[in-house]
Design a protein around this motif. Structure first.
Motif, short mmCIF file in Angstrom:
data_model
loop_
_atom_site.label_atom_id
_atom_site.label_comp_id
_atom_site.label_asym_id
_atom_site.label_seq_id
_atom_site.Cartn_x
_atom_site.Cartn_y
_atom_site.Cartn_z
N ARG A 23 0.52 4.07 -2.81
CA ARG A 23 0.11 5.43 -2.45
C ARG A 23 1.02 6.45 -3.12
N ASP A 57 -6.50 1.92 2.98
CA ASP A 57 -7.68 2.63 3.48
C ASP A 57 -8.71 1.67 4.06
N PRO A 101 0.79 -1.23 0.00
CA PRO A 101 0.00 0.00 0.00
C PRO A 101 0.83 1.28 0.00
N LEU A 161 -7.32 2.78 -1.44
CA LEU A 161 -6.55 1.54 -1.51
C LEU A 161 -7.13 0.48 -0.59
N PRO A 203 -1.75 8.73 -5.30
CA PRO A 203 -2.20 9.26 -4.01
C PRO A 203 -3.70 9.50 -3.92
N GLY A 262 -0.65 1.62 5.22
CA GLY A 262 -1.29 2.74 4.55
C GLY A 262 -2.52 2.44 3.73
#
Length: 219
Positions: A90, A117, A86, A98, A94, A115
């Motif tokens: 990202r 989501d 992730p 995710l 960005p 990272g």
């Protein structure tokens, strides 16, 4: 509100799935295009077919292929164990939401740390999509929810009848493949899942409501 993720099962051709998605997209929150047999060019064409059928870009998630997700203007990408981590994804994209596919409480915890989501956890119940593989069960689902710092979406053998118990374990939503894609009436099946999610949300509100004489406004 708890989420419903519809995931293509690879058994319908792009035109068939686009027709199904057009019929059910108002009853689900996200539609995942998970077609491992398609090339990047074919996957992009399938994504564009979904958009042309009326699926909002804000609901479209592409499995694994960040390049296709970006090219299609999709909302997100679902990262498998073999996909980019992730944090790396990202850096490339960005703006994408995710998701990370996980299969244990430990992996669920790492997904948030890396990272993502949200994470897609399963399979919770026995499912024809994973023949011969043992289900994780409700106890492991609850542990994974507690381990995760991000919303956890449950997948695997989930039906309208067991949606309530799955959500009661803390899952942020459910993901469905054959329950809708393989249904004789996909729109009716999607509505049944939506009704089950709404019923679970209503039950949760009732359970959290203060009782008379216990600090509630009816005291």
């Amino acid at each position: 509100m708890k989420e419903i993720h519809l995931i293509s099962d690879g058994r319908l051709n792009p035109e068939q799935f686009a027709g199904l998605a057009a019929a059910v997209h108002t009853m689900v929150d996200y539609i995942h295009l998970r077609e491992k047999a398609l090339s990047a060019r074919e996957l992009l064409a399938a994504a564009e077919r979904l958009l042309q059928a009326g699926v909002p870009p804000s609901k479209l998630v592409i499995n694994d292929r960040i390049d296709v997700a970006l090219a299609a203007g999709a909302a997100g990408v679902q990262l498998a164990w073999h996909s980019l981590p992730p944090a790396k994804a990202r850096g490339i994209a960005p703006g994408l939401r995710l998701g990370r596919s996980v299969h244990s409480p430990e992996e669920a915890a790492r997904a948030g740390q890396q990272g993502a989501d949200f994470c897609l956890y399963g399979h919770v119940f026995p499912t024809a999509c994973k023949p011969g593989q043992r289900e994780r069960g409700l106890a492991q689902l609850e542990l994974a929810v507690r381990s995760s710092s991000i919303p956890l979406i449950a997948i695997g053998g989930i039906t309208p009848g067991n949606t309530g118990i799955v959500l009661s374990k803390g899952a942020a939503g459910i993901a469905v493949m054959s329950g809708i894609c393989g249904a004789t009436d996909p729109a009716g099946a999607a509505q049944a899942y939506r009704s089950s999610v709404q019923a679970a949300a209503y039950a949760e509100v009732l359970n959290e409501a203060p009782l008379p004489g216990k600090g509630g406004e009816l005291e």
